[in-house]
Design an enzyme around this catalytic site. Structure first.
Site, PDB file in Angstrom:
ATOM      1  N   TYR A  58       1.379  -4.557   3.546  1.00  0.00           N
ATOM      2  CA  TYR A  58       2.175  -3.289   3.559  1.00  0.00           C
ATOM      3  C   TYR A  58       1.972  -2.919   5.214  1.00  0.00           C
ATOM      4  CZ  TYR A  58       2.844  -2.756  -1.314  1.00  0.00           C
ATOM      5  OH  TYR A  58       3.174  -3.056  -2.511  1.00  0.00           O
ATOM      6  N   GLU A  78       0.619 -15.488   8.000  1.00  0.00           N
ATOM      7  CA  GLU A  78       0.320 -15.475   6.864  1.00  0.00           C
ATOM      8  C   GLU A  78      -0.420 -16.700   6.146  1.00  0.00           C
ATOM      9  OE1 GLU A  78       0.085 -12.838   4.544  1.00  0.00           O
ATOM     10  OE2 GLU A  78      -0.723 -14.515   3.235  1.00  0.00           O
ATOM     11  N   GLY A 152      -0.156  -7.880  -1.000  1.00  0.00           N
ATOM     12  CA  GLY A 152      -0.487  -7.329  -2.311  1.00  0.00           C
ATOM     13  C   GLY A 152       0.792  -6.899  -3.091  1.00  0.00           C
ATOM     14  N   ASN A 156       1.040  -6.814  -7.366  1.00  0.00           N
ATOM     15  CA  ASN A 156       0.494  -5.290  -7.797  1.00  0.00           C
ATOM     16  C   ASN A 156       1.770  -4.605  -8.943  1.00  0.00           C
ATOM     17  OD1 ASN A 156       2.459  -4.062  -6.453  1.00  0.00           O
ATOM     18  ND2 ASN A 156       1.330  -3.891  -4.422  1.00  0.00           N
ATOM     19  N   GLY A 157       1.167  -3.596  -9.382  1.00  0.00           N
ATOM     20  CA  GLY A 157       2.106  -3.056 -10.579  1.00  0.00           C
ATOM     21  C   GLY A 157       3.265  -2.311  -9.960  1.00  0.00           C
ATOM     22  N   MET A 159       3.055   0.505  -8.364  1.00  0.00           N
ATOM     23  CA  MET A 159       2.792   1.984  -8.779  1.00  0.00           C
ATOM     24  C   MET A 159       2.791   2.895  -7.489  1.00  0.00           C
ATOM     25  SD  MET A 159       0.323   2.033 -11.958  1.00  0.00           S
ATOM     26  CE  MET A 159       0.503   3.947 -12.439  1.00  0.00           C
ATOM     27  N   GLU A 396      -4.598   5.342 -15.059  1.00  0.00           N
ATOM     28  CA  GLU A 396      -3.198   5.001 -15.396  1.00  0.00           C
ATOM     29  C   GLU A 396      -3.123   4.683 -16.501  1.00  0.00           C
ATOM     30  OE1 GLU A 396      -2.366   0.720 -13.344  1.00  0.00           O
ATOM     31  OE2 GLU A 396      -2.883   2.156 -11.719  1.00  0.00           O
ATOM     32  N   HIS A 481      -8.054  -2.434  -5.341  1.00  0.00           N
ATOM     33  CA  HIS A 481      -7.844  -1.351  -4.467  1.00  0.00           C
ATOM     34  C   HIS A 481      -8.915  -1.455  -3.315  1.00  0.00           C
ATOM     35  CE1 HIS A 481      -5.382   1.155  -7.725  1.00  0.00           C
ATOM     36  NE2 HIS A 481      -4.801  -0.011  -7.514  1.00  0.00           N
ATOM     37  N   ASN A 519      -3.178   5.530  -6.629  1.00  0.00           N
ATOM     38  CA  ASN A 519      -3.088   3.910  -6.218  1.00  0.00           C
ATOM     39  C   ASN A 519      -2.868   4.194  -4.557  1.00  0.00           C
ATOM     40  OD1 ASN A 519      -2.097   4.731  -8.890  1.00  0.00           O
ATOM     41  ND2 ASN A 519      -2.263   2.502  -9.052  1.00  0.00           N
ATOM     42  N   PHE A 521      -1.064   2.048  -2.087  1.00  0.00           N
ATOM     43  CA  PHE A 521      -0.030   1.282  -1.001  1.00  0.00           C
ATOM     44  C   PHE A 521       0.806   2.371  -0.365  1.00  0.00           C
ATOM     45  CE2 PHE A 521       2.603  -0.319  -4.857  1.00  0.00           C
ATOM     46  CZ  PHE A 521       3.788   0.188  -4.577  1.00  0.00           C
TER      47      PHE A 521
HETATM   48  P1  FAE Z   1      -2.436  -6.708   1.999  1.00  0.00           P
HETATM   49  O1  FAE Z   1      -1.058  -6.113   1.083  1.00  0.00           O
HETATM   50  O2  FAE Z   1      -3.636  -7.175   0.995  1.00  0.00           O
HETATM   51  O3  FAE Z   1      -1.898  -7.871   2.809  1.00  0.00           O
HETATM   52  C1  FAE Z   1      -2.698  -8.695   3.605  1.00  0.00           C
HETATM   53  C2  FAE Z   1      -2.231 -10.157   3.756  1.00  0.00           C
HETATM   54  O4  FAE Z   1      -3.051 -10.619   4.832  1.00  0.00           O
HETATM   55  C3  FAE Z   1      -2.298 -10.970   2.516  1.00  0.00           C
HETATM   56  O5  FAE Z   1      -0.865 -11.554   2.527  1.00  0.00           O
HETATM   57  C4  FAE Z   1      -3.149 -12.118   3.012  1.00  0.00           C
HETATM   58  O6  FAE Z   1      -3.083 -13.311   2.695  1.00  0.00           O
HETATM   59  C5  FAE Z   1      -3.129 -11.996   4.448  1.00  0.00           C
HETATM   60  N1  FAE Z   1      -4.207 -12.669   5.070  1.00  0.00           N
HETATM   61  C6  FAE Z   1      -5.535 -12.143   4.839  1.00  0.00           C
HETATM   62  N2  FAE Z   1      -6.358 -12.658   6.000  1.00  0.00           N
HETATM   63  C7  FAE Z   1      -5.528 -13.696   6.754  1.00  0.00           C
HETATM   64  C8  FAE Z   1      -6.065 -14.425   7.724  1.00  0.00           C
HETATM   65  N3  FAE Z   1      -6.983 -14.517   8.308  1.00  0.00           N
HETATM   66  N4  FAE Z   1      -4.889 -15.128   8.414  1.00  0.00           N
HETATM   67  C9  FAE Z   1      -3.431 -14.749   8.006  1.00  0.00           C
HETATM   68  N5  FAE Z   1      -3.091 -13.856   6.838  1.00  0.00           N
HETATM   69  C10 FAE Z   1      -4.311 -13.255   6.347  1.00  0.00           C
HETATM   70  O7  FAE Z   1      -3.066  -5.521   2.652  1.00  0.00           O
HETATM   71  N6  FAE Z   1      -1.771  -0.481  -5.233  1.00  0.00           N
HETATM   72  C11 FAE Z   1      -0.819   0.492  -5.540  1.00  0.00           C
HETATM   73  O8  FAE Z   1      -0.647   1.392  -4.763  1.00  0.00           O
HETATM   74  N7  FAE Z   1      -0.146   0.447  -6.790  1.00  0.00           N
HETATM   75  C12 FAE Z   1      -0.141  -0.643  -7.750  1.00  0.00           C
HETATM   76  O9  FAE Z   1       0.321  -0.697  -8.868  1.00  0.00           O
HETATM   77  C13 FAE Z   1      -1.144  -1.418  -7.428  1.00  0.00           C
HETATM   78  N8  FAE Z   1      -1.590  -2.628  -8.365  1.00  0.00           N
HETATM   79  C14 FAE Z   1      -2.353  -3.499  -7.997  1.00  0.00           C
HETATM   80  C15 FAE Z   1      -2.350  -4.600  -8.846  1.00  0.00           C
HETATM   81  C16 FAE Z   1      -3.303  -5.661  -8.475  1.00  0.00           C
HETATM   82  C17 FAE Z   1      -3.210  -6.708  -9.417  1.00  0.00           C
HETATM   83  C18 FAE Z   1      -3.887  -5.856  -7.125  1.00  0.00           C
HETATM   84  C19 FAE Z   1      -4.483  -7.040  -6.573  1.00  0.00           C
HETATM   85  C20 FAE Z   1      -3.548  -4.958  -6.182  1.00  0.00           C
HETATM   86  C21 FAE Z   1      -3.006  -3.720  -6.641  1.00  0.00           C
HETATM   87  N9  FAE Z   1      -2.765  -2.706  -5.720  1.00  0.00           N
HETATM   88  C22 FAE Z   1      -1.759  -1.498  -6.243  1.00  0.00           C
HETATM   89  C23 FAE Z   1      -3.149  -2.643  -4.536  1.00  0.00           C
HETATM   90  C24 FAE Z   1      -2.242  -2.923  -3.186  1.00  0.00           C
HETATM   91  O10 FAE Z   1      -1.766  -3.996  -3.497  1.00  0.00           O
HETATM   92  C25 FAE Z   1      -3.006  -3.144  -1.854  1.00  0.00           C
HETATM   93  O11 FAE Z   1      -3.700  -1.776  -1.685  1.00  0.00           O
HETATM   94  C26 FAE Z   1      -2.336  -3.390  -0.717  1.00  0.00           C
HETATM   95  O12 FAE Z   1      -1.584  -4.674  -1.061  1.00  0.00           O
HETATM   96  C27 FAE Z   1      -2.976  -3.497   0.508  1.00  0.00           C
HETATM   97  O13 FAE Z   1      -2.264  -3.400   1.623  1.00  0.00           O
HETATM   98  P2  FAE Z   1      -2.535  -4.085   3.041  1.00  0.00           P
HETATM   99  O14 FAE Z   1      -1.293  -3.970   3.974  1.00  0.00           O
HETATM  100  O15 FAE Z   1      -3.782  -3.383   3.583  1.00  0.00           O
END
Ligand code: FAE
Length: 540
Positions: A58, A78, A152, A156-157, A159, A396, A481, A519, A521
């Site tokens: 995000y 990535e 993520g 993710n779901g 939500m 949820e 989260h 949640n 994101f």
């Molecule tokens: P994120 O989306 O984790 O992106 C970080 C990216 O950086 C990833 O693609 C990594 O592969 C990449 N990366 C990491 N280290 C490196 C590196 N050294 N070099 C290059 N690339 C790298 O970060 N949140 C909601 O609000 N609603 C939901 O319904 C929800 N459901 C979820 C369900 C599951 C199963 C999971 C796992 C998470 C869920 N979340 C949900 C949480 C949400 O996906 C999460 O808070 C965000 O994705 C975090 O966003 P960021 O931008 O911080």
């Protein structure tokens, strides 16, 4: 998608340095562009980009779009895969009920959040592969994260919840609520494509019987029941239910990706970023170091990996500005290691601190036979029980899309948990550790019990004990989260500029001090929108 110009070095330098064969992506990878530029040799030491973004979740996607719109060329690195190519079954993503090689990040056995069912363990052997879901194990907690272009949003779901304004002061204490609720939350919701289920359809859809049972039980115990917005395309889901569209949410797809229906970042922010022609993405490339460059800016070291996770090349490039968007865990691990090992010595002592699990805890309840939750369950949750003010829990109503009638209600609660952990560098092991303790989930369990003990007493029901092991009620071993580790206005200034090293920014969940009350994101996206607007206006 465009490439930043790459400079061919004079022959004497060519002979001494390592080269990569360039394609349309700066780092010589399969680019996500519709047309590739001709291959050529590139002196990687000469590659200089105005802005490099680590990670495509995000925060990274918002940064890339807004920088590109401001006329800045952006390169995104990535470590996960592109997730744009179907497997041998014709599908890009595996089903939640049948994990395969695509499902887990570099594990030889699955690590499913629900480890057991009816007494049987669910995990199975899989080939080691750069799959989509990382179950990253620290001493006291497993942190689930998406891996691939879209971060993520791939797993993710969907939500998409804006915290109640009355709770915002505790979520981001140094950010003005008025500007968030007036400008940046609306902008984030629009950019993500957030909408809410048609309430009339909800009342009749067989696939939401489980949510209606959840509502009945919540309301009979006096708890407010709320619809939760999502980024899933609700019209598409109606067509799935009608049998006129290929099933995704109604086929149990979610945890390892949705082949249809869900608007992940690939369909929203990243699509718009690519359309600017100023953004390149290198999948299967992992940033391992960022250090000040002699001539200004930062030298970024990047390892190219294959789908077994083995390093196939080490590359370097120079960036004027570097945006850490590797997620709370990824960004924190990088910064803590780079500070401790002297690459970024001037980062302050707040780096690595303030990490929380958003109070995640799971549980199931066993219903009576007259409260069937349905064989067909949409994998997209659409409702929640709000007991935040009175009990510190927002639960949820989650699906259990097993394809059989389970008479179970299943919940992921977000709770007000006061514990915060710290990442630190262990020089002996060469690893970054997190000091979260499993026992720190107790306040979360206590908060969730304010809802479910009451519902069980009212309904004459009991907790399920077969979902997280044998005779184990609480899923207290994990979080979906992760938040914090480079907290806003502590490790950074109030807009994400890292203290000590001008030109370095944090723009992901690492900025948020451990809990969003819902949640996370939408809050991560809205904060990134706020911060990048300021950075574009003042730093570029
Ligand atoms: P994120 O989306 O984790 O992106 C970080 C990216 O950086 C990833 O693609 C990594 O592969 C990449 N990366 C990491 N280290 C490196 C590196 N050294 N070099 C290059 N690339 C790298 O970060 N949140 C909601 O609000 N609603 C939901 O319904 C929800 N459901 C979820 C369900 C599951 C199963 C999971 C796992 C998470 C869920 N979340 C949900 C949480 C949400 O996906 C999460 O808070 C965000 O994705 C975090 O966003 P960021 O931008 O911080």
């Amino acid at each position: 998608m465009s490439a930043t110009p790459m400079h061919n070095a004079p022959p004497d330098r060519l002979s001494r340095r390592r080269f990569i064969a360039g394609t349309s992506s700066i780092l010589g990878t399969v680019a996500l562009a519709s047309q590739a530029l001709p291959a050529r040799a590139v002196d990687i030491d000469a590659v200089r980009v105005p802005a490099l973004v680590i990670g495509t979740g995000y925060g990274g996607s918002v940064a890339a779009l807004r920088l590109a719109e401001a006329g800045v060329d952006v390169h995104m690195v990535e470590m996960g895969m592109a997730w744009d190519t179907p497997g041998s079954d014709g599908k890009i993503f595996a089903n939640t009920t049948s994990p395969d090689i695509r499902s887990y990040w570099l594990r030889t056995k699955t690590k499913q959040p629900l480890s057991n069912f009816l007494g049987f363990p669910l995990d199975k052997d899989v080939p080691r592969h750069t799959g989509i879901l990382d179950a990253e194990e620290f001493g006291g907690i497993i942190v689930y994260q998406g891996r691939g272009v879209g971060g993520g949003s791939l797993v993710n779901g969907g939500m998409a919840v804006t915290p109640k304004r009355e709770n915002f002061g505790a979520v981001l204490p140094t950010v003005e609520a008025a500007e968030m609720y007036g400008t940046y939350y609306p902008r984030a919701n629009a950019g993500l494509g957030v909408s809410t289920i048609d309430p009339a359809w909800f009342e009749t859809a067989e696939c939401y019987r489980y949510a209606r049972v959840g509502r009945k039980h919540a309301q009979r115990s006096g708890f407010p029941f709320v619809f939760v917005p999502d980024v899933y395309d609700w019209d598409y889901m109606k067509r799935e239910a009608a049998g006129t569209a290929t099933k995704s949410a109604l086929a149990g797809e979610i945890l390892y990706g949705n082949n249809h229906g869900k608007k992940s970042l690939q369909q929203t922010y990243l699509a718009r970023a690519r359309a600017t022609g100023r953004v390149t993405i290198s999948p299967l490339h992992k940033v391992t170091s960022v250090a000040p460059a002699a001539g200004g800016g930062y030298t970024v070291t990047v390892e190219q990996i294959d789908t077994s996770g083995d390093t196939t090349a080490t590359k370097a490039m120079t960036a004027d500005k570097v945006f850490f968007a590797a997620g709370s865990v990824g960004t924190s691990k990088l910064l803590v290691r780079l500070k401790a090992t002297g690459a970024l010595p001037r980062l302050n002592g707040e780096v690595g601190k303030g990490w929380g699990d958003n109070g995640n805890v799971m549980c199931g309840r066993a219903n009576h036979m007259w409260d069937a939750t349905g064989k067909l369950q949409s994998s997209i949750p659409t409702a929640g029980i709000d007991n935040w003010a009175a009990g510190g829990a927002f639960a949820e109503v989650a699906p259990l899309p097993t394809g059989i009638e389970t008479y179970a209600s299943f919940y992921l609660s977000i709770t007000r948990n006061p514990h915060r952990a710290q990442f630190s560098w262990n020089a002996a092991t060469g690893r970054v550790e997190l000091n979260w303790q499993t026992a720190w989930k107790q306040p979360s369990i206590d908060a969730a019990k304010t809802i479910f003990d009451k519902i069980n007493a009212k309904e004459g029901t009991i907790y399920r004990t077969d979902l997280f092991g044998t005779y184990k009620i609480w899923g207290d071993h994990l979080t979906y989260h992760p938040l914090g580790g480079a907290v806003l206005d502590k490790a950074t200034d109030n807009y994400g500029r890292l203290h000590g090293h001008p030109g370095l920014y944090v723009i992901d969940g690492a900025l948020i001090p451990g809990n969003t009350s819902v949640n996370p994101f939408v809050t991560i996206t809205a904060l990134a929108e706020r911060n990048i607007e300021k950075i574009v206006a003042t730093d570029l």
